[in-house]
Design a protein around this motif. Sequence first.
Motif, PDB file in Angstrom:
ATOM      1  N   VAL A   1      77.457  13.757  44.293  1.00 32.27           N
ATOM      2  CA  VAL A   1      77.296  15.219  44.338  1.00 32.27           C
ATOM      3  C   VAL A   1      76.778  15.678  45.700  1.00 32.27           C
ATOM      4  N   GLU A   2      77.005  14.868  46.714  1.00 39.03           N
ATOM      5  CA  GLU A   2      76.583  15.239  48.060  1.00 39.03           C
ATOM      6  C   GLU A   2      77.265  16.547  48.493  1.00 39.03           C
ATOM      7  N   GLY A   3      76.477  17.434  49.088  1.00 40.61           N
ATOM      8  CA  GLY A   3      77.027  18.661  49.640  1.00 40.61           C
ATOM      9  C   GLY A   3      77.282  19.780  48.645  1.00 40.61           C
ATOM     10  N   VAL A   4      76.975  19.574  47.371  1.00 42.58           N
ATOM     11  CA  VAL A   4      77.238  20.595  46.358  1.00 42.58           C
ATOM     12  C   VAL A   4      75.969  21.359  45.984  1.00 42.58           C
ATOM     13  N   LEU A   5      74.870  20.664  45.849  1.00 38.67           N
ATOM     14  CA  LEU A   5      73.628  21.285  45.389  1.00 38.67           C
ATOM     15  C   LEU A   5      72.964  22.111  46.495  1.00 38.67           C
ATOM     16  N   PRO A   6      72.598  23.354  46.206  1.00 40.15           N
ATOM     17  CA  PRO A   6      71.927  24.188  47.213  1.00 40.15           C
ATOM     18  C   PRO A   6      70.434  23.890  47.266  1.00 40.15           C
ATOM     19  N   ALA A   7      69.852  24.012  48.451  1.00 38.11           N
ATOM     20  CA  ALA A   7      68.405  23.798  48.565  1.00 38.11           C
ATOM     21  C   ALA A   7      67.632  24.948  47.934  1.00 38.11           C
ATOM     22  N   THR A   8      68.159  26.164  48.062  1.00 32.83           N
ATOM     23  CA  THR A   8      67.488  27.339  47.502  1.00 32.83           C
ATOM     24  C   THR A   8      67.539  27.317  45.978  1.00 32.83           C
ATOM     25  N   GLY A   9      66.374  27.441  45.365  1.00 29.30           N
ATOM     26  CA  GLY A   9      66.296  27.479  43.911  1.00 29.30           C
ATOM     27  C   GLY A   9      66.322  26.117  43.245  1.00 29.30           C
ATOM     28  N   SER A  10      66.300  25.040  44.035  1.00 33.28           N
ATOM     29  CA  SER A  10      66.410  23.686  43.474  1.00 33.28           C
ATOM     30  C   SER A  10      65.057  23.009  43.307  1.00 33.28           C
ATOM     31  N   TRP A  11      64.992  22.149  42.291  1.00 34.94           N
ATOM     32  CA  TRP A  11      63.842  21.294  42.010  1.00 34.94           C
ATOM     33  C   TRP A  11      64.384  19.938  41.592  1.00 34.94           C
ATOM     34  N   TYR A  12      63.609  18.867  41.826  1.00 32.69           N
ATOM     35  CA  TYR A  12      64.103  17.545  41.414  1.00 32.69           C
ATOM     36  C   TYR A  12      62.966  16.651  40.931  1.00 32.69           C
ATOM     37  N   ARG A  13      63.375  15.604  40.225  1.00 32.63           N
ATOM     38  CA  ARG A  13      62.420  14.598  39.762  1.00 32.63           C
ATOM     39  C   ARG A  13      63.112  13.240  39.783  1.00 32.63           C
ATOM     40  N   ASP A  14      62.466  12.260  40.427  1.00 40.03           N
ATOM     41  CA  ASP A  14      62.984  10.884  40.477  1.00 40.03           C
ATOM     42  C   ASP A  14      62.385  10.053  39.348  1.00 40.03           C
ATOM     43  N   PHE A  15      63.160   9.100  38.866  1.00 40.63           N
ATOM     44  CA  PHE A  15      62.720   8.166  37.834  1.00 40.63           C
ATOM     45  C   PHE A  15      63.068   6.744  38.284  1.00 40.63           C
ATOM     46  N   SER A  16      62.202   5.799  37.949  1.00 41.45           N
ATOM     47  CA  SER A  16      62.460   4.411  38.340  1.00 41.45           C
ATOM     48  C   SER A  16      61.975   3.457  37.251  1.00 41.45           C
ATOM     49  N   THR A  17      62.463   2.217  37.334  1.00 44.03           N
ATOM     50  CA  THR A  17      61.997   1.134  36.467  1.00 44.03           C
ATOM     51  C   THR A  17      61.575  -0.026  37.355  1.00 44.03           C
ATOM     52  N   GLU A  18      61.128  -1.102  36.750  1.00 44.60           N
ATOM     53  CA  GLU A  18      60.724  -2.275  37.521  1.00 44.60           C
ATOM     54  C   GLU A  18      61.932  -3.101  37.949  1.00 44.60           C
ATOM     55  N   PHE A  19      63.119  -2.655  37.552  1.00 45.60           N
ATOM     56  CA  PHE A  19      64.331  -3.384  37.890  1.00 45.60           C
ATOM     57  C   PHE A  19      65.253  -2.498  38.730  1.00 45.60           C
ATOM     58  N   ASP A  20      66.554  -2.733  38.673  1.00 49.72           N
ATOM     59  CA  ASP A  20      67.478  -1.994  39.531  1.00 49.72           C
ATOM     60  C   ASP A  20      67.880  -0.641  38.953  1.00 49.72           C
ATOM     61  N   THR A  21      67.471  -0.327  37.754  1.00 57.83           N
ATOM     62  CA  THR A  21      67.869   0.916  37.101  1.00 57.83           C
ATOM     63  C   THR A  21      67.014   2.091  37.566  1.00 57.83           C
ATOM     64  N   GLY A  22      67.669   3.191  37.912  1.00 57.38           N
ATOM     65  CA  GLY A  22      66.953   4.387  38.355  1.00 57.38           C
ATOM     66  C   GLY A  22      67.689   5.639  37.935  1.00 57.38           C
ATOM     67  N   ALA A  23      67.058   6.781  38.133  1.00 57.55           N
ATOM     68  CA  ALA A  23      67.671   8.052  37.758  1.00 57.55           C
ATOM     69  C   ALA A  23      67.045   9.171  38.573  1.00 57.55           C
ATOM     70  N   VAL A  24      67.738  10.299  38.604  1.00 57.12           N
ATOM     71  CA  VAL A  24      67.221  11.497  39.256  1.00 57.12           C
ATOM     72  C   VAL A  24      67.771  12.710  38.514  1.00 57.12           C
ATOM     73  N   GLN A  25      66.961  13.745  38.392  1.00 59.08           N
ATOM     74  CA  GLN A  25      67.399  15.012  37.819  1.00 59.08           C
ATOM     75  C   GLN A  25      67.171  16.098  38.850  1.00 59.08           C
ATOM     76  N   VAL A  26      68.201  16.905  39.081  1.00 67.09           N
ATOM     77  CA  VAL A  26      68.095  18.058  39.968  1.00 67.09           C
ATOM     78  C   VAL A  26      68.475  19.291  39.161  1.00 67.09           C
ATOM     79  N   SER A  27      67.631  20.314  39.193  1.00 67.86           N
ATOM     80  CA  SER A  27      67.902  21.562  38.476  1.00 67.86           C
ATOM     81  C   SER A  27      67.839  22.720  39.451  1.00 67.86           C
ATOM     82  N   VAL A  28      68.727  23.689  39.251  1.00 64.32           N
ATOM     83  CA  VAL A  28      68.852  24.814  40.182  1.00 64.32           C
ATOM     84  C   VAL A  28      68.787  26.131  39.420  1.00 64.32           C
ATOM     85  N   ARG A  29      67.871  27.004  39.840  1.00 66.61           N
ATOM     86  CA  ARG A  29      67.831  28.363  39.311  1.00 66.61           C
ATOM     87  C   ARG A  29      68.722  29.216  40.216  1.00 66.61           C
TER      88      ARG A  29
END
Length: 209
Positions: free
Chosen positions: A73-101
């Motif tokens: 999703v590179e280049g699609v999400l706007p910086a204005t109105g955006s918030w994010y949260r990263d998630f991780s585990t002790e292994f290779d699995t990870g996640a991120v959530q980005v929300s835009v008002r």
Amino acid sequence: MFRRTARTARTAAALAATAAAATALVLAASTTSTAAVTAPGFLAGTDLPPHPGSAWYAGKVTKGLPEFAPFCVEGVLPATGSWYRDFSTEFDTGAVQVSVRTSSSAAAVKLAAALERKVAACAADWLRKTPGGTASWQDYGKLSVEEGAHVYGVHTSMPESEPGVHLYGIGRDGTTVTVVKWGQMGYLNEAPVPAFKKTTVKAVNKLNP
């Protein structure tokens, strides 16, 4: 002695009405401004598909976009109105959530559609830029939650390198759009699709608690 005439009473009433209207406008503007700067609701680590060997660790809800844009999703999400949260585990699995008002429902519809197109085209785009690689994608369908959500999967692999699998949940509630990306080493047939669909539903339901 001051005598209150009918004209004076009318003038006083008009001034009071004008003051009340001005106060209402200020309060409305204040409410709109507060809504614009307030972060949407975000997933907790326990809302993500369970990992067999680790708990999920959630970062802080942060204003703006991640330092590195989520894959696909590179280049699609706007910086204005955006918030994010990263998630991780002790292994290779990870996640991120980005929300835009966004500024309006129409803008939210447009952004959600752009995110879906970008993810659907990601495997083909990656292959064009990565000679020798292999990639595939899967449309896991729409979800009935608020104004709708959609789940996709993308797999990429390079010779003599570990394969990667990513799941994407894109959804909207009113003027707010969210995208959740989950990823780890592996293939699409190993991805926790049913659990991730539940995660996506929770993500959209939490946007405007």
